[in-house]
Scaffold this active site. Structure first.
Site, PDB file in Angstrom:
ATOM      1  N   VAL A  86       3.371  10.071  -5.616  1.00  0.00           N
ATOM      2  CA  VAL A  86       4.375   9.250  -6.281  1.00  0.00           C
ATOM      3  C   VAL A  86       4.200   7.793  -5.863  1.00  0.00           C
ATOM      4  O   VAL A  86       3.943   7.496  -4.694  1.00  0.00           O
ATOM      5  CB  VAL A  86       5.805   9.747  -5.974  1.00  0.00           C
ATOM      6  CG1 VAL A  86       6.129   9.670  -4.494  1.00  0.00           C
ATOM      7  CG2 VAL A  86       6.838   8.964  -6.785  1.00  0.00           C
ATOM      8  N   CYS A 194      -0.952  -3.162  -0.219  1.00  0.00           N
ATOM      9  CA  CYS A 194      -0.561  -2.339  -1.356  1.00  0.00           C
ATOM     10  C   CYS A 194      -1.462  -2.622  -2.556  1.00  0.00           C
ATOM     11  O   CYS A 194      -1.746  -3.780  -2.881  1.00  0.00           O
ATOM     12  CB  CYS A 194       0.897  -2.630  -1.709  1.00  0.00           C
ATOM     13  SG  CYS A 194       1.469  -1.758  -3.194  1.00  0.00           S
ATOM     14  N   ASP A 201       0.864  -3.828   4.457  1.00  0.00           N
ATOM     15  CA  ASP A 201       1.472  -2.617   4.994  1.00  0.00           C
ATOM     16  C   ASP A 201       0.990  -2.431   6.426  1.00  0.00           C
ATOM     17  O   ASP A 201      -0.214  -2.505   6.683  1.00  0.00           O
ATOM     18  CB  ASP A 201       1.076  -1.391   4.168  1.00  0.00           C
ATOM     19  CG  ASP A 201       1.598  -1.447   2.748  1.00  0.00           C
ATOM     20  OD1 ASP A 201       2.783  -1.772   2.567  1.00  0.00           O
ATOM     21  OD2 ASP A 201       0.826  -1.151   1.813  1.00  0.00           O
ATOM     22  N   GLY A 265      10.807  -2.014   1.620  1.00  0.00           N
ATOM     23  CA  GLY A 265      11.712  -1.698   0.526  1.00  0.00           C
ATOM     24  C   GLY A 265      12.596  -0.508   0.836  1.00  0.00           C
ATOM     25  O   GLY A 265      13.031   0.211  -0.074  1.00  0.00           O
TER      26      GLY A 265
END
Length: 298
Positions: A86, A194, A201, A265
């Protein structure tokens, strides 16, 4: 030019999305794993590892039918043998769509309904079993990977020089021992970027291996540092590192790679890839009942 995976992953990029007001399962974006795996000769039907992707969503919230807010930490897992992963921004938008949606007559009913909906939506979209759990605020943190040693303890920083910041497997150097040795190594400066947003990251990487082959530590530091200018999903980085090491070890050697990324996030991702059952700490991390962390950054 973007490839097909990047096009899929960028569906929500740079767009104003109002999905946080109304529950909307269509916000979920599934990314095929196969494309990145092909680059490293990882076959979906013959994986050199087993493992899970573990997610923590720290800002999940919904409401009861009376408008009472319900806020929890959500833990999620699914198997790495799934065809899809996902995309993280889509997951955040999807979970945000629960914020102003009302479910159940009590906190317990609300959470149970949300659990069933989320598991069904994600399982259908990713075409694999997705399991989640919600944690109360009083959940006890389980400390894991305590026996891993910082790889920098084996390295002379004054003489080590690093100048490659795109994945550089040629930096890896090996030597042979006459006997089998076990190694538990922590690299606490993992950085990649990312694929979608190009934002950095950061994470802690845990590597265990049991072999007569010794991965020389300063070469491993050079290799892991070379990810600083790479653009991949967390899961892809973990698999890339695993496969580079796996290809240099013997067939029956044990290998374990786990990356505990810091949250971005409101969500963090912890991919685990291994060919063994040796690391008991991984069981704690995989168990949906545990809030298991490895360092102060998580």
């Amino acid at each position: 030019m973007k490839n097909q995976t990047d096009k899929i992953a960028s569906i929500h990029l740079g767009k104003k999305v109002s999905g946080s007001e109304i529950y909307d399962p269509n916000l979920i974006v599934a990314i095929p794993r196969a494309e990145n795996r092909k680059q490293y000769k990882i076959e979906n039907n013959n994986l050199p590892f087993k493992g899970f992707d573990i997610w923590h969503a720290y800002e999940f919230s919904s409401m009861t039918k009376n408008g009472i807010p319900v806020t929890r930490l959500m833990k999620m897992k699914y198997n790495c043998n799934s065809e899809f992963l996902v995309e993280s921004k889509s997951l955040k938008l999807y979970l945000n769509s629960f914020n102003m949606t009302r479910f159940g007559n009590s906190t317990e009913e609300c959470l149970e309904i949300c659990k069933n909906i989320i598991e069904k939506d994600l399982s259908n979209k990713l075409k694999t079993e997705v399991c989640i759990n919600f944690f109360n605020n009083d959940i006890k943190r389980v400390q894991i990977f305590n026996n891993f040693i910082n790889i920098m303890d084996f390295v002379d920083e004054k003489t080590l020089s690093i100048d490659k910041f795109k994945e550089a497997p040629e930096e890896l150097k090996f030597e042979k021992y006459s006997e089998t040795h076990t190694h538990h190594l922590l690299f606490d400066s993992l950085r990649s970027n990312c694929r979608v947003t190009h934002q950095p990251d950061f994470g802690d990487l845990f590597i265990y291996y049991k072999s007569k082959t010794h991965i020389i530590e300063n070469s491993l530091v050079k290799y892991l540092t070379s990810f600083r200018s790479e653009y991949h999903f967390h899961e892809e980085c973990c698999e890339m590192i695993y496969k580079r090491l796996y290809d240099k070890l013997e067939k029956d050697d044990e290998l374990f790679v786990c990356a505990l990324y810091t949250r971005r996030g409101g969500i963090d991702i912890s991919p685990i890839r291994t060919n063994c059952n040796t690391i008991t700490d991984a069981i704690e991390l995989i168990d949906l009942k545990n809030f298991a962390r490895g360092s102060i950054k998580q």
